[in-house]
Design an enzyme around this catalytic site. Sequence first.
Site, PDB file in Angstrom:
ATOM      1  N   LYS A 181       0.857  -1.184   0.000  1.00  0.00           N
ATOM      2  CA  LYS A 181       0.000   0.000   0.000  1.00  0.00           C
ATOM      3  C   LYS A 181       0.894   1.234   0.000  1.00  0.00           C
ATOM      4  O   LYS A 181       1.519   1.558   0.996  1.00  0.00           O
ATOM      5  CB  LYS A 181      -0.904  -0.016   1.233  1.00  0.00           C
ATOM      6  CG  LYS A 181      -2.223   0.772   1.070  1.00  0.00           C
ATOM      7  CD  LYS A 181      -2.095   2.263   1.023  1.00  0.00           C
ATOM      8  CE  LYS A 181      -1.833   2.873   2.366  1.00  0.00           C
ATOM      9  NZ  LYS A 181      -1.849   4.383   2.295  1.00  0.00           N
ATOM     10  N   GLY A 233       7.090   4.893   8.308  1.00  0.00           N
ATOM     11  CA  GLY A 233       6.248   6.078   8.433  1.00  0.00           C
ATOM     12  C   GLY A 233       6.387   6.701   9.801  1.00  0.00           C
ATOM     13  O   GLY A 233       7.427   6.568  10.462  1.00  0.00           O
ATOM     14  N   SER A 234       5.337   7.364  10.238  1.00  0.00           N
ATOM     15  CA  SER A 234       5.397   8.121  11.488  1.00  0.00           C
ATOM     16  C   SER A 234       5.340   7.199  12.705  1.00  0.00           C
ATOM     17  O   SER A 234       4.788   6.098  12.656  1.00  0.00           O
ATOM     18  CB  SER A 234       4.239   9.120  11.563  1.00  0.00           C
ATOM     19  OG  SER A 234       3.007   8.439  11.746  1.00  0.00           O
ATOM     20  N   GLU A 255       9.942   0.993  10.753  1.00  0.00           N
ATOM     21  CA  GLU A 255      10.986   2.008  10.583  1.00  0.00           C
ATOM     22  C   GLU A 255      10.273   3.336  10.671  1.00  0.00           C
ATOM     23  O   GLU A 255       9.536   3.725   9.776  1.00  0.00           O
ATOM     24  CB  GLU A 255      11.701   1.809   9.241  1.00  0.00           C
ATOM     25  CG  GLU A 255      13.030   2.540   9.158  1.00  0.00           C
ATOM     26  CD  GLU A 255      12.915   3.882   8.478  1.00  0.00           C
ATOM     27  OE1 GLU A 255      12.858   4.898   9.213  1.00  0.00           O
ATOM     28  OE2 GLU A 255      12.872   3.929   7.252  1.00  0.00           O
ATOM     29  N   CYS A 289      13.523  10.511   7.334  1.00  0.00           N
ATOM     30  CA  CYS A 289      13.378  10.065   8.717  1.00  0.00           C
ATOM     31  C   CYS A 289      14.705  10.145   9.477  1.00  0.00           C
ATOM     32  O   CYS A 289      14.721  10.367  10.682  1.00  0.00           O
ATOM     33  CB  CYS A 289      12.806   8.649   8.773  1.00  0.00           C
ATOM     34  SG  CYS A 289      13.647   7.498   7.687  1.00  0.00           S
ATOM     35  N   GLU A 386       9.855  15.733  15.692  1.00  0.00           N
ATOM     36  CA  GLU A 386      10.250  15.599  14.288  1.00  0.00           C
ATOM     37  C   GLU A 386       9.419  16.559  13.441  1.00  0.00           C
ATOM     38  O   GLU A 386       8.194  16.477  13.395  1.00  0.00           O
ATOM     39  CB  GLU A 386      10.032  14.160  13.816  1.00  0.00           C
ATOM     40  CG  GLU A 386      10.545  13.917  12.407  1.00  0.00           C
ATOM     41  CD  GLU A 386      10.351  12.479  11.947  1.00  0.00           C
ATOM     42  OE1 GLU A 386      11.241  11.969  11.234  1.00  0.00           O
ATOM     43  OE2 GLU A 386       9.317  11.875  12.286  1.00  0.00           O
TER      44      GLU A 386
END
Length: 474
Positions: A181, A233-234, A255, A289, A386
């Site tokens: 996805k 992602g977050s 991650e 990231c 972040e």
Amino acid sequence: MFEYAPAPESRSVVDIAGSYGLFIDGAFDGGKDGNVFKTVNPATEEVLAEVAAAGPEDVDRAVAAARRAFGPWSALPGAERAKYLFRIARIIQERSRELAVLESLDNGKPIKESRDVDLPLVAAHFFYYAGWADKLAYAGFGPDPRPIGVAGQVIPWNFPLLMLAWKIAPALATGNTVVLKPAETTPLSALFFADVCRQAELPPGVVNIVTGAGDTGAYLVQHPDVNKVAFTGSTEVGREIARAVSGTAKRLTLELGGKAANIVFDDAPIDQAVEGIVNGIFFNQGHVCCAGSRLLVQESVADELLVSLKRRMATLRVGDPLDKNTDIGAINSAAQLTRITELSEIGASEGAERWSPECTLPDRGFWFAPTIFTGVTQAHRIAREEIFGPVLSVLTFRTPEEAVAKANNTPYGLSAGIWTEKGSRILAVADKLRAGVVWANTFNKFDPASPFGGYKESGYGREGGRHGLEAYLA
């Protein structure tokens, strides 16, 4: 200073259709409920295409296709699976210009980054894992390692095609099948990759691509017939996924976010360090990231370094991502621009000193000037949270011990950088940093043979290298 004449890459090298369906069982279709969303060029806000939004029934079909394909695919000798991976890698190389232009249009990143960084690394990951496919017994995970089954993979918008390669290449090499996805704002390169799979004659169902928003990803993660979940992602979404799969037999790798410290000691070569700082935070508009978003500079050289850094930032060119001279492209979405803007305003309101070079931003699209904050303390939100944009927080330190303490004073632990002439200091400091990747006198260097991943709220598991096979082997 020299003025640069425009040097645009032609967008005619890529043919974007008006609409795209889902890629399930080797074919495109429009989805069962007919829902669609639009993907836009963040540099112009132009609608690039309409894309099908996968509902639960579509995800069911994709997972079922991957399950049917798993038996024959996993039964193939490793050398046969390798042939497909090698073929995919070569097709990516052949179509790299087309894919680079597509990535810059859909994502907003400068063409010189998608052309010279993303696409070579995408091909390299498929080549690298093709080489592992017939050597799994020697990878250190037992004499007869087995694939897990169906992998549900959810990737972010900052490196759409590269994150796809990080996920799909090791999954296929180890004999698993995939339902992927892509991010809602950057679905196009994944859909073009589906065409690459067809061109490589990959068996139907081995790779399936379902597009949509967060609810599509959530249904894929929670699907009872998915054996392995991989997410980049977050941290917030990562927590939700960890809760969703807890208590199940699903394997999980995450991650997530980062707030990396880039540490500059007083003996570091200033000009080299400045280039590393700029690359660490302004590469890909700071949508990285592992970005070096906290600069820790030794007090005795802080003033000299900041003068040099500001001089270098004044030469950065912000604008059209398809211009080969552009250093900083567009912010990926209006929502991300709002977050960057809000956190920057909070930084200024909390007392940090804000500076950006003079630059004219385009009238349309999503843009943010490269920005640094000085006078930042550990208490500032811009030093803790972040931002995921071209914003650098500058802190100072006096001793190596203080540098390590400040670098580790974060809930994240993805990456770090060290700048010094002393090899002994590099080793001593790196050993104390709680970060998955530590760069020495460089930053943001990646290689498919080198594992990548974090500690603490930056996730767990490793991608890349021999270590990247482990998450896909039983």
